[in-house]
Design an enzyme around this catalytic site. Structure first.
Site, short mmCIF file in Angstrom:
data_model
loop_
_atom_site.label_atom_id
_atom_site.label_comp_id
_atom_site.label_asym_id
_atom_site.label_seq_id
_atom_site.Cartn_x
_atom_site.Cartn_y
_atom_site.Cartn_z
N GLU A 62 -86.42 71.10 -57.96
CA GLU A 62 -85.63 71.38 -59.16
C GLU A 62 -86.09 70.50 -60.32
O GLU A 62 -86.19 69.28 -60.20
CB GLU A 62 -84.15 71.10 -58.88
N GLU A 120 -72.97 75.96 -60.66
CA GLU A 120 -73.12 74.51 -60.50
C GLU A 120 -72.83 73.86 -61.86
O GLU A 120 -73.73 73.37 -62.54
CB GLU A 120 -74.53 74.14 -60.01
#
Length: 261
Positions: free
Chosen positions: A143, A240
């Protein structure tokens, strides 16, 4: 419309982690993810998943001293052994719980480490993790995180990850594309996703600025979801974000945007 999951490390934080599975199920979510599940045993998590007929779609590798400000250790040359132990621990959880995707955070580059040395270390660790997980049919994610929120975070653009994957021939490595971070770092979300879709293994969403619910900021999420649908993305999109107030009132605002879930 893509499948949606909720991140139990960010939502329902009004409750202890073990109780968030039930809360997510009551809110209609059958897919969940957890950044760091390690405060619970695999048996505790499995019982919660089975009780709610849920799937745990993703976890993170251990990321060092999170409370102390660390955001991963994968680019730290002096912590390779610790990284490998983290891979083994995450694999233990993933195999027990049926998790098919594990995310790796590069971490913040130490001041006394050159960019070249950090990249070599990161690539070496990614290759080790990717090969280890591939033997168990588990995909490794990485990520990119914006450097406004986390100054010095080593992996911070989509191009950096794709170039690293290709340069070091890491086949079992995929992009965990976080819309919030990438809007800040590079924008052009739809074109970037479309051009790199074959490398995207997971998508996470929050709005900009503030990292709050979709619909609270500048991103046109209905348009983004329509484009992702048209691309043929069949994976999961995870909520998220940091709820602006409490989780349930935020979800009430989000559900019309994500199609009612």
């Amino acid at each position: 419309m893509p499948n949606f999951a909720v991140n139990l490390s960010m939502l329902f934080t009004e409750l202890p982690l073990i109780e968030r599975f039930d809360a997510a199920a009551q809110a209609g979510f059958k897919q969940v993810e957890i950044q760091f599940p390690y405060e619970l045993t695999p048996d505790e998590i499995q019982a919660a998943l089975q009780r709610n007929k849920q799937t745990l779609v993703l976890i993170n590798l251990p990321a060092g001293d999170w409370a102390g400000g660390e955001r991963g250790i994968a680019c730290h040359p002096d912590r390779i052994d610790e990284f490998k132990k983290g891979v083994n621990l995450a694999l233990k959880y993933a195999r027990s719980l049926g998790v098919q995707k594990i995310n790796c955070l590069s971490g913040i580059k130490p001041d006394d480490v050159s960019s070249q040395k950090a990249e070599e270390t990161f690539a070496r660790n990614l290759k080790h993790a990717a090969n280890t997980l591939e033997a168990h049919d588990i995909q490794l994610m990485a990520e990119a995180i914006n450097t406004q929120d986390v100054p010095g975070f080593f992996l911070n653009t989509s191009k950096q990850l794709i170039d690293l994957k290709e340069s070091f021939c890491i086949e079992n490595l995929y992009f965990q594309y976080d819309v919030y971070h990438m809007q800040i770092m590079e924008g052009n979300l739809i074109a970037t996703l479309n051009n790199n879709l074959h490398n995207v293994g997971h998508i996470q969403i929050a709005d900009v600025p503030g990292r709050h619910e979709p619909g609270t900021g500048e991103i046109n999420f209905p348009n983004l979801f329509k484009a992702i649908d048209a691309m043929g993305y069949s994976g999961t999109i995870s909520l998220e974000y940091v709820p602006a107030a409490d989780t349930l009132s935020g979800l009430a605002q989000v559900k019309p945007i994500i199609g009612g879930q």
